[in-house]
Design a protein around this motif. Structure first.
Motif, PDB file in Angstrom:
ATOM      1  N   VAL B  82       0.840  -1.200   0.000  1.00  0.00           N
ATOM      2  CA  VAL B  82       0.000   0.000   0.000  1.00  0.00           C
ATOM      3  C   VAL B  82       0.876   1.250   0.000  1.00  0.00           C
ATOM      4  CG1 VAL B  82      -1.762   1.285   1.265  1.00  0.00           C
ATOM      5  CG2 VAL B  82      -1.917  -1.197   1.128  1.00  0.00           C
ATOM      6  N   TYR B 129      -5.114   2.389  -6.908  1.00  0.00           N
ATOM      7  CA  TYR B 129      -4.276   3.563  -7.183  1.00  0.00           C
ATOM      8  C   TYR B 129      -4.094   3.782  -8.685  1.00  0.00           C
ATOM      9  CZ  TYR B 129      -3.299   3.281  -2.257  1.00  0.00           C
ATOM     10  OH  TYR B 129      -3.455   3.262  -0.895  1.00  0.00           O
TER      11      TYR B 129
ATOM     12  N   PHE D  74     -11.055   6.916   0.114  1.00  0.00           N
ATOM     13  CA  PHE D  74     -11.047   5.455   0.216  1.00  0.00           C
ATOM     14  C   PHE D  74      -9.618   4.934   0.292  1.00  0.00           C
ATOM     15  CE2 PHE D  74     -10.828   1.350  -2.138  1.00  0.00           C
ATOM     16  CZ  PHE D  74     -11.403   0.564  -1.164  1.00  0.00           C
ATOM     17  N   ARG D  75      -8.804   5.382  -0.641  1.00  0.00           N
ATOM     18  CA  ARG D  75      -7.410   4.917  -0.691  1.00  0.00           C
ATOM     19  C   ARG D  75      -6.659   5.254   0.591  1.00  0.00           C
ATOM     20  NH1 ARG D  75      -7.492   6.321  -6.342  1.00  0.00           N
ATOM     21  NH2 ARG D  75      -6.940   8.465  -5.869  1.00  0.00           N
ATOM     22  N   LEU D  78      -6.639   2.562   3.250  1.00  0.00           N
ATOM     23  CA  LEU D  78      -6.211   1.178   2.990  1.00  0.00           C
ATOM     24  C   LEU D  78      -5.051   0.735   3.876  1.00  0.00           C
ATOM     25  CD1 LEU D  78      -6.539   0.844  -0.887  1.00  0.00           C
ATOM     26  CD2 LEU D  78      -8.114   0.064   0.894  1.00  0.00           C
ATOM     27  N   LYS D  79      -4.116   1.645   4.125  1.00  0.00           N
ATOM     28  CA  LYS D  79      -2.980   1.267   4.949  1.00  0.00           C
ATOM     29  C   LYS D  79      -3.451   0.945   6.368  1.00  0.00           C
ATOM     30  CE  LYS D  79       0.360   4.244   5.406  1.00  0.00           C
ATOM     31  NZ  LYS D  79       1.443   5.138   4.916  1.00  0.00           N
ATOM     32  N   VAL D 114     -19.438   1.906  -7.338  1.00  0.00           N
ATOM     33  CA  VAL D 114     -18.128   2.108  -6.702  1.00  0.00           C
ATOM     34  C   VAL D 114     -18.078   1.460  -5.314  1.00  0.00           C
ATOM     35  CG1 VAL D 114     -17.595   4.178  -8.023  1.00  0.00           C
ATOM     36  CG2 VAL D 114     -18.613   4.405  -5.753  1.00  0.00           C
TER      37      VAL D 114
END
Lengths: 275, 275, 275, 275
Positions: B82, B129, D74-75, D78-79, D114
């Motif tokens: 990530v 991404y 959203f991204r 993620l981590k 989405v």
């Protein structure tokens, strides 16, 4: 769990009617059969009636699609797959099964890649009809080297493969013979979750080292050394409540269907006692 | 197509700055590097500035996740994945690549099953991404038997595997050495569609039977026997317009970075002539 | 790009033979038709021969599966889908298309969920035959409120949906009328990648505010206000090299097929000039 | 089934230690909490020890990823999702949950597209750690129109959505309040399969028409009109054997944690009687 039969181990069954009424007569509540052929022979209404009047359901039908050779052959089976799914669902059957040969003449890794894609498509088509797909791992040792390259025979590897196939409606067909020849214990069944088990086969094995057992030389439940009661108990605790179908792959016999049904019933009575 | 470099074949590069400015000086428009380490060393702003002022982009970064051994090791790499994806995207790089060893000490079929699932997850994370994942098939014959079981080395099998992985953002890394050692022709490249090609490596091979070529004994473009012009022409006709990165895996050399950049440029000039 | 026809805008075509030979006579290299019906009428051999002797290919066929209403209706179409895919592939056609109505009487979000699953299955079945699925976004403003709930009509939302459907073989059918009624520009086409474009429809629009344009009141290419040259140029730059099929949905006409082919050719000559 | 708590309905809990020991003291075997924050405060060893010494497990943790707004947001999550999954698994927790708001200011259909893709990715990341994802449908009527467009609130639609998301590790979070406000009966729970139920919330509702019930105005189990015994019985028959966590969303109270634990225990004693 529901007592069931396949044709394997019943000698020469002349008709679906004989199979179904014979099953009913000896206390079985399920038979595995080809739904398309069944409807072709009897018509939708009579087929439905035959099941209903005997209080018998269809346990599972075979995945007839050839997912083991070429793309052409695979594609040729897709139309029949849709027909089978339609026919099965119309008769109230929502399980379809196929077996995994433990070795292959194809190169193992590329074959695993295409097989994954093909079984995924089969699962998705079946899923449109609410049908689950059961994958049967085959433990028999002689088959692990029967073809050029080892493929897959362990329950754990099959579960892993099912995760990769990824479809929600795929699980195992757990066969007592392959559980036995894989050297598995009741504890290994307790790790399964309800959604892992689509269908169950039951049959027995001769005494002796599991390495020597032949796939086509099985015994009737209760006539061999497999702890079938433990096997069923384990599946029950794991949450399985579906059909347990006898499948005795064995050299041909001169015994009558009647006699074989009697033996089958006796085996089930023993294995199912106190479940 | 865009001329690019990796560190492989440039001797001892002291810094990202040297890599990037050296590339620019010799007409290369792209370098492959580790975006997380790059930002760690220079900071986001300076890193961006370094690329921009040299008119150089990042071609691709390596998939650092260990998808070849245990689930534990695989999982351990996900957080870094990530981070890499974030860092790469922040620097305008949308390609990530990994190579496929042609043999494995794992059992081939079960390993293919888990590898498929792992690469699918990597692809899906990268996809969030906008990053594509390139899989490099490795043709070198000695590696096909280096580990216990054959896995996969053909371009066609890799394309098949990509279909099974199923994610829209997965394609090939086509390396001229593996194209050569697989005995492929320009025509084989013409079958590819634009979405099949994520990244390209270029380097050359010694003369002699392809069965004997060692993976770590490659030559600079234009110094060997591979038809690199045909290779690039084929990729161009197939619709590829991205980075072609030199990757010369070779025993260490005493030549200076400067000299090696000169040789690299000469090779590219030859291979790219009249494209 | 390849000039193509659909039946829409050609008046009363009496036979596939007339469609194909008419297309050929006026410089079209492709027709969209129903491959199953075509083979049913002519037989495999004659159908193949008719295409070949006229140097005409089949551009695309319609997805006949009803993915917009009940699961029952959806399932009923699956067998025909397999047949269509087989027939299309046997005639060298690898594209199938369907359109997305911009509003629906279903609840929008749950309908999107089931539609995603259904189109994914259709795509996967088509994929087994190497066939791609094109989704046509429909921009016409009056249809956005024709049914109770807004659904989806933007190109960007359709691309997003395609990512969610996830299958590698799904892309857009880009129709010039819907590009126009969505108020899109040539630049919007340049964002597309080759794999995003499965099929293209071309036709023209009357002058006036795009909000007023009716879906069934289109003009022949070159007879209206759409910048068709720019449209085609944009698609070409985006990497599209496939069929551009005329589809003029329009009130019935008294003109002869001959006259309409002449008009169609004239429009294409204009739009395709200097591409 | 396992008695569990969330913080909701316990007043001002000062620490994880208070939460866990309080739970244990009143016969609860599970608490829902944030595993990353928990480990941050106590360290891995002490956190593990705290659970173990109190014989309490973590029932579930919240999906903190923002899957409801932009791709960027959203991204960004993620981590943290990977970290949460690692932390949860390290503490033996394999369930993660999120709720579905029944209306949205986004356009419903594109948002569903989405959201499907985002939740699929979350599920796949969680799946790498063996963690399941539970989706909570929210029945409260006032929330169905709170935002501009209706989205999804029915159990059946959520199950349908889960099929579309497609990952094997996704199921429902069934909350008694949303079961009640959806007008569902015990029979509706019997249709569920074990794999459909990831987590369960329990709380009670005031008397009166379900259309008027407010989401933040719930009662303690046993203090309202919901047939919680029937609710639990239904889930049990459907094969659920996991955690049932109290979640009383309610205006703040002046009662002490002690008093609230007493009320919680009383409610559970009543609902769990004779299960």
């Amino acid at each position: 769990m529901i007592r069931g039969l396949t044709r394997a181990g019943l000698g020469t069954i002349e008709s679906y009617e004989q199979l179904i009424s014979g099953a009913a007569q000896y206390g079985f509540k399920s038979v595995d059969l080809d739904p398309v052929d069944f409807i072709r022979q009897y018509g939708q209404e009579k087929a439905t009636q035959l099941l209903k009047s005997n209080n018998v359901i269809i346990g599972s039908f075979d995945l007839e699609v050839d997912w083991r050779s070429s793309e052409e052959r695979f594609r040729e089976g897709l139309k029949a797959l849709v027909e089978s799914a339609e026919a099965a669902a119309s008769l109230g059957c929502y399980k379809c099964c196929t077996y995994i040969l433990p070795s292959t003449d194809e190169e193992a890794a590329p074959f695993m890649a295409v097989a994954t894609r093909r079984l995924r498509l089969c699962a998705d088509i079946l899923g449109a009809y609410g049908i689950r797909l059961g994958l049967e791992f085959v433990g028999s040792w002689h088959l692990r080297t029967h073809w050029a390259n080892p493929f897959l025979w362990k329950m754990e590897d099959t579960l892993d493969w099912i995760e990769t196939i990824g479809a929600r409606n795929v699980g195992l067909l757990v066969d007592s013979y392959h559980w036995h020849t894989n050297g598995l214990a009741v504890d290994d069944l307790l790790k399964l979750k309800p959604e892992h088990i689509v269908h169950v086969h039951i049959n027995d094995a001769k005494d002796g080292p599991i390495e020597k057992l032949l796939d086509g030389d099985r015994l009737y439940p209760g006539e061999g050394v497999i702890d079938l009661h433990g096997f069923l108990k384990g599946l029950q605790i794991a949450g399985y409540a579906g059909v347990v179908a006898q499948e005795v792959l064995t050299p041909s016999t001169s015994a009558s269907v009647e006699e074989l049904l009697v033996r089958s019933k006796a085996g089930f009575d023993k294995a199912f006692a106190n479940l």
